[in-house]
Structure formats: C-alpha cells, structure tokens
Design a protein around this motif. Sequence first.
Motif, PDB file in Angstrom:
ATOM      1  N   ALA A 130       1.762  -0.248   9.378  1.00 39.87           N
ATOM      2  CA  ALA A 130       2.642   0.918   9.468  1.00 39.87           C
ATOM      3  C   ALA A 130       4.100   0.471   9.351  1.00 39.87           C
ATOM      4  N   LEU A 131       4.425  -0.637   9.983  1.00 37.39           N
ATOM      5  CA  LEU A 131       5.794  -1.144   9.891  1.00 37.39           C
ATOM      6  C   LEU A 131       6.113  -1.529   8.447  1.00 37.39           C
ATOM      7  N   LEU A 168       3.222   6.152  -2.259  1.00 35.58           N
ATOM      8  CA  LEU A 168       4.415   6.968  -2.485  1.00 35.58           C
ATOM      9  C   LEU A 168       4.680   7.205  -3.972  1.00 35.58           C
ATOM     10  N   GLY A 169       3.927   6.497  -4.788  1.00 37.88           N
ATOM     11  CA  GLY A 169       4.077   6.701  -6.230  1.00 37.88           C
ATOM     12  C   GLY A 169       3.227   7.866  -6.742  1.00 37.88           C
ATOM     13  N   SER A 177       9.001   0.101   5.961  1.00 40.66           N
ATOM     14  CA  SER A 177       9.896  -0.751   5.200  1.00 40.66           C
ATOM     15  C   SER A 177       9.907  -0.348   3.734  1.00 40.66           C
ATOM     16  N   ALA A 178       8.736  -0.072   3.185  1.00 37.34           N
ATOM     17  CA  ALA A 178       8.648   0.324   1.779  1.00 37.34           C
ATOM     18  C   ALA A 178       9.357   1.649   1.545  1.00 37.34           C
ATOM     19  N   ALA A 179       9.132   2.581   2.449  1.00 40.45           N
ATOM     20  CA  ALA A 179       9.749   3.905   2.304  1.00 40.45           C
ATOM     21  C   ALA A 179      11.266   3.785   2.326  1.00 40.45           C
ATOM     22  N   GLN A 180      11.748   2.978   3.252  1.00 41.30           N
ATOM     23  CA  GLN A 180      13.193   2.817   3.385  1.00 41.30           C
ATOM     24  C   GLN A 180      13.783   2.167   2.148  1.00 41.30           C
ATOM     25  N   ALA A 220       0.841  -1.199   0.000  1.00 43.04           N
ATOM     26  CA  ALA A 220       0.000   0.000   0.000  1.00 43.04           C
ATOM     27  C   ALA A 220       0.876   1.248   0.000  1.00 43.04           C
ATOM     28  N   ALA A 221       1.934   1.219   0.800  1.00 44.93           N
ATOM     29  CA  ALA A 221       2.818   2.389   0.873  1.00 44.93           C
ATOM     30  C   ALA A 221       3.513   2.616  -0.466  1.00 44.93           C
TER      31      ALA A 221
END
Lengths: 368, 368
Positions: B273-274, B256-257, B278-281, B251-252
Amino acid sequence: MRLSETFWILISSSTAGSMRVTLKDLAKKLGLSVTTVSRALAGYDDVAENTRRRVRQTAQEMGYYPNITAQQLRRQRTDTLAFVIPTHGPRLSDPFFSELLAGIGNEAGRHRFDLLVSTQPPDSEAEREAYRRIVHGRRADGALVVRTRQKDERIRFLSEQGFPFVAFGRSDLGIEFPYVDEDSYTGMRLLAQHMVDLGHRHFGFISAPAGLLFCRLRLDGYRSVLQANGFPANGGLVVSGDLAQRSGFRAAQELLGRTPRPTAIIACNDLMALGAMSAAQKMGLTVGRDLSVGGFDDIPLAEHAHPPLTTMRQPIYEIGQRITRMLVQLIQVPRGLSGEEEAPAERQVLLTPQLIVRESSGPPPGSA
Amino acid sequence: MRLSETFWILISSSTAGSMRVTLKDLAKKLGLSVTTVSRALAGYDDVAENTRRRVRQTAQEMGYYPNITAQQLRRQRTDTLAFVIPTHGPRLSDPFFSELLAGIGNEAGRHRFDLLVSTQPPDSEAEREAYRRIVHGRRADGALVVRTRQKDERIRFLSEQGFPFVAFGRSDLGIEFPYVDEDSYTGMRLLAQHMVDLGHRHFGFISAPAGLLFCRLRLDGYRSVLQANGFPANGGLVVSGDLAQRSGFRAAQELLGRTPRPTAIIACNDLMALGAMSAAQKMGLTVGRDLSVGGFDDIPLAEHAHPPLTTMRQPIYEIGQRITRMLVQLIQVPRGLSGEEEAPAERQVLLTPQLIVRESSGPPPGSA
DNA sequence: ATTATACTCCAAAACGTTTTGGAAGTCAAG
DNA sequence: CTTGACTTCCAAAACGTTTTGGAGTATAAT
C-alpha cells in the motif's frame, strides 16, 4: 510391573514418530559395529564399497538422521553463530535489523552454520547473561556484535575470553578486534555539506542515545561541517531521540518550534528522519521546499517515502553477509592449521557511505 | 615427542581463557564425586548444607559454567525453539517480520528458551531440509510456522512427525493443529466496505503470491463486498505483487493506467500500500483526495506515512508473543503428566483485525 | 612357508552432563 | 546390641556421536 509396561506403550504410541533411529539401531540391524556404520556414513575409505552402500541404503530406509546435539558434544563445536539483538523497548521495529538479519541468516546458511538469535536490552544484566551463556556455556562457536557502544563491554568480554566474534561498528576500548564499519563521520560530513551547499544556514539535528558510537560520530561529523563553514561551533540545534520513528516525530516538533526555525533537519538515521518529515507535514510544511530533511542508512522505505528521502546509503544487507563471512573464517582458521596458507582474512573494514540525493532536500525557502 | 608437547603448550596458551572448567575439575578440586557436585549445584536436598555452600563457592571461584550441549544431550531436550523465516528474494525487508521476531524473541527469553532462526525461500528444498534438521536432528523442541500456505507441507510434515509446533495462520489440509490467525476475510470485508461507504465505485486490488492463504482470504473478502454491493463479481482490477514495497509501486502504476481509473486501491499488506501511495504521488495525485489507498497489518510505518495510511490493525508483536507462549505450553505439557491439571492451553485463536481510518482514504474526487 | 601389504572391520574411550540405585555413617529407639 | 530411619555421599550407566589404535583376513611378494 505389568501396568507400567502398558503405560509406556500407550505413551510411546501416542508420540508416534518421535522414536528416533540411532547409530546403534542401524548397527544392530546390519550386524555391524557402530564404528563402521558411522564411518560408512561419513564416507571414510576404510569401509568396503559394498558395506557402505548397504549402510547408506538401510539408513535411508530406517530414516536415520544424526542427533545433532550428540555430534556437537563429541566434535566440540556447535556450528552455530550467536546474534544478540540489542532492543530498546519491547519492540524492535527497526527495519535496519530485518535487513541485517537477512544478510546474516542467508550467509550463515550458506556456510552451514545455524543462527541463534536473542533479543536483549542493551547494557542490561540479561544481555550480559546472554553472552555468558554463549561463551561459557559453549552455546555457539562465534558471535556477532552490532550497534557498538562507546566503551563496549560486550567487546571487552569477548576479547578477554578469546571468543571469536566480529562487530558491525568500532569501539574505543584500545582493543584491536575484527569489525566492519561505515565511516559515519565522513558520511555525515557529506550529508551536512550537501545541505550547506544548497544554501541552508539554520540547522536542526536529531541525535540518539549517547552511548551509541555511530551516533556520536555522526554528530561530530555534522558539527565539524558547521564549524568549517564558519557557523557557530554549536550552531544548529541538537535534540535527542531513540532511533524510532515516533521519537523523530517529536524531536522535529521541538526543533520546528524554535526561532529562527531551521530550514534543514538532519537525523541520525532514516527512521527518525521519516518521523521528522511526518511532523513537518502535519504542521503544513512541504518537505523539500519549506524544509529539507536528511537521513542516514537508506533503508528500503527511504526511497518510497513521500517525498523520497535524501540519505546516506549503507549496504546493510551486504554488511550482514560480510561480518558473517568474516566470522566463519575466523572460526575455521584453526582447522586449517596443518594445511597450506589460506587467503589472509580481512579483519577491519571501513566503508564510505554514499550520498543519495532525493526530493526531501532542496534549497531553503527564501533563496533565488 | 618433546616437540609436539611444546607445540601444544603454545597453542593452549594462545587460546587463553578458552580452557573450560568441568564438573570433573570441580569434583577433583573439592575431593567430591561428580555426582555430588552436580546435585549440589542443582540444589538437591540430599547434599549437606555445608557441602553445598562449599561447592557453590568453589564453582564461583573457578568460573564454572555448565556445558549446555552436554546438558541437552543428557536431558534429551534443547530448550530451544526454531523459527524458519520464509524469505522470498535475498532480502527480508518486511518490517512485519521484525515486529514478529521481537515478540517471539522476547517471549522465548522470558521462558528461558533459546531461539534458532533461519531464513529460507518458501517451498524450497532448503526449507524442507531446515525442518528435517530441526525435527529429526532434534535441533529444537518445537517450531513456529508463519505465513502459512494453502496446502502447507511444513504443517503436514510437523503433524505427521508429532513434532510440537504452533502456526501463525491456518491452512486447508484437513488437519487439526494449533494456530493463531487473524480473520483476513472479515478484516478485508471491513476495509472494502469502508471504501464503498465513502462512495467509491472503481477499485483496484493489489494481491500477492497465490499460495499464501491469507492473501487468498483477503482477496475473497474484497470480492465478496463488491459482489454484495451489486458491482460485477469480478469488478475491480486485481494485480499481483510480492508483498514488497516496490511491487506495490509497480502494481499501482499498472492499475492507475487503466480506464476508468480506480479511485480506491486496496493492497494485501501495508508495504505494498505504501508503494502504491508512492506511485500515485509520483503521478501527481494527492492520496486521500484523488485516490484512496488502504493497507493491511498496521505496521509502525503506516501511522507515520504521508498521508497516514488507512489499514487493518493486527497486533503482530502480541501475536508473536502468543504463538510462542502456546508453543512453550505445548512442549511443557508432557512434563506435567503426573502433576495436577494445568489450565487447558488454548489451541486455536482467531482474532478480528480492527479498522484504522487515517487520511489515505476519503470520498472519491467527484463526490459532493 | 614366510613375510609384507592392503583392506575391512571393531572395542573402547571420550565429549560433560544427569540420574539411578545403592552404600556408608550416625543416631535414637527398642 | 539390634534395628530402623535418616543423612550424606558416590560408582556407574546413560544420552548418541566420533576417533583412536589396533585386530583379523585375504592377497601378493619373497
């Protein structure tokens, strides 16, 4: 006693819906014997096709549902498995058990077994009483034992009593019993060797309560690698935790305070490894570069940690399924006495965990 | 039938230790009636002190342990609570349930109740059957319902049947029933306002299966804050997950796209949220600086995540204990009929979650 | 008409407790 | 010697099933 009758009516109407329909009620309504009703519902062929239909129909209409307790008493079996979860503190926040429980629960359901769960501190009187209740009180037909201990009294007890059980983990009692285990020793050797191959020379190890067999085996595996590579036999610092994340945090703080500072920390399980990463990061270290961290279990979180954790994968969910399936077979074997030979049930399974390399491990800082 | 006798002896000796001692055996040995033995063990005062001692002594020696199934049948109660865990996929890897189960299990044990656990996919026929078995088959004396749904058929069923239960979460059936719930709406408002106060203007929200009441409430709370701050009513992107970490990850990635890229992502629960962190990182973003992330639950992992997660704390373990305690009271109330008034049991509890600010949230990138 | 063979059904026992409603025995008071 | 109170015990019923060992009736074969 007019008054008491009124009273009873009030009560019974206030608990509406709780009045149960029994076989006797059905039989009376149908003008049949209890025997026939029972046999009709069970599908025996000594009841006329027509009667059977009539019985089923009426049972449906009156909302009959067999009383399970009565069935259990009469059949002398409960179709229930018992699972006593060893929980240290008040909490059981270990995802390991979620995963295992899911496997056990789903598989038990598939075989139409109920699952009785209780949480007890390991080696406590309460735990012993729980097992006594299960075995002597005939509360279940079989038990699952997890997190086996060095001289595991649960296993001794169940064996002595001839009560069906399967363990996740071995023990060293000199008793032969059915289990599934992962090869902690070999697994940890793989992980430690991975760190050595990366070039690490200074290690820290986060161990766990002495009595847990898998911890000892993992520590043994770790030490054997150090030794095989010519490091001092007790080379590498060992600090003990309690398998929870917080204790990994503290253990790592301690380890990272030593000189020379370890460049690689291996923990007995993922949860403590995650705690260790957290501690390192708090000290400003970048895990995977300044410090390598390795865990054991590959819980779902390991993959999504930051950085993702290098670990040994154990298929926990599948192991839960497997020990459950083995237990069910064990219980049902006596029923097959007169029948043809069944497939011989597997009794002892040893799985080799798989090394999963992720970004939490890399070459030590100073290397080319 | 000589042969068959021999056969039986072989069998029975091979299952040594499984031959149970019953009240009848005790009575015979002691030259007493079953009644007296039973009453002696139960501690009634209409059996002579001396006899009582003799009975207890012999019971001990012969290893007597009451058959629990028989007790249940005769007493018409099981002293058992049922807990059906709604599990989506084959796995239940949500630490939320570990935590809850620990609370439930420990509290049930404290009150000498057994706990029957089963795992079933929500809204499935299997789940319905599980509840039928509990209620109609009299498999337990009460049930715990968790992860309540919008029109929760479990709650409707249990209510209709007059079966004792306590829910974790409310429902919107227009039925009054006992529950404990956290105020998801207000909680999420606090969290969203926190992000707004930090200066964020572009939001992403990770939601969950539509039917889950707490998810809808959280989403509502989130939207209400956006609206109150003059952002477009539907401002902020909403993507749905399934509460598991992996789905938060995906989902993230999607969120973020988008352009403009959100500077804050709020998830329906910590696990997602975790996953989002992870996706953001993975995209090279630094969580807490380039992107703020907020969760909900405060599972133990949240504190040790990297960076530690800003979230709304729910005392899950305590809630488990509490609903269990409430259920036990509910069950035992009828027993107190003739006695004096008991402390009035609490029936509906609404807790306000507490905002825990950690390093995963901070001002948006461009701010002073 | 008699016997054999299905075919349906059922009474009663059992599973191991708890509880009800006395029954015997003892002892002191009348 | 009776009476009543108290103490100590017990037979039997009940909880709701399953299973055993027939019993009763048709139908078919002799």
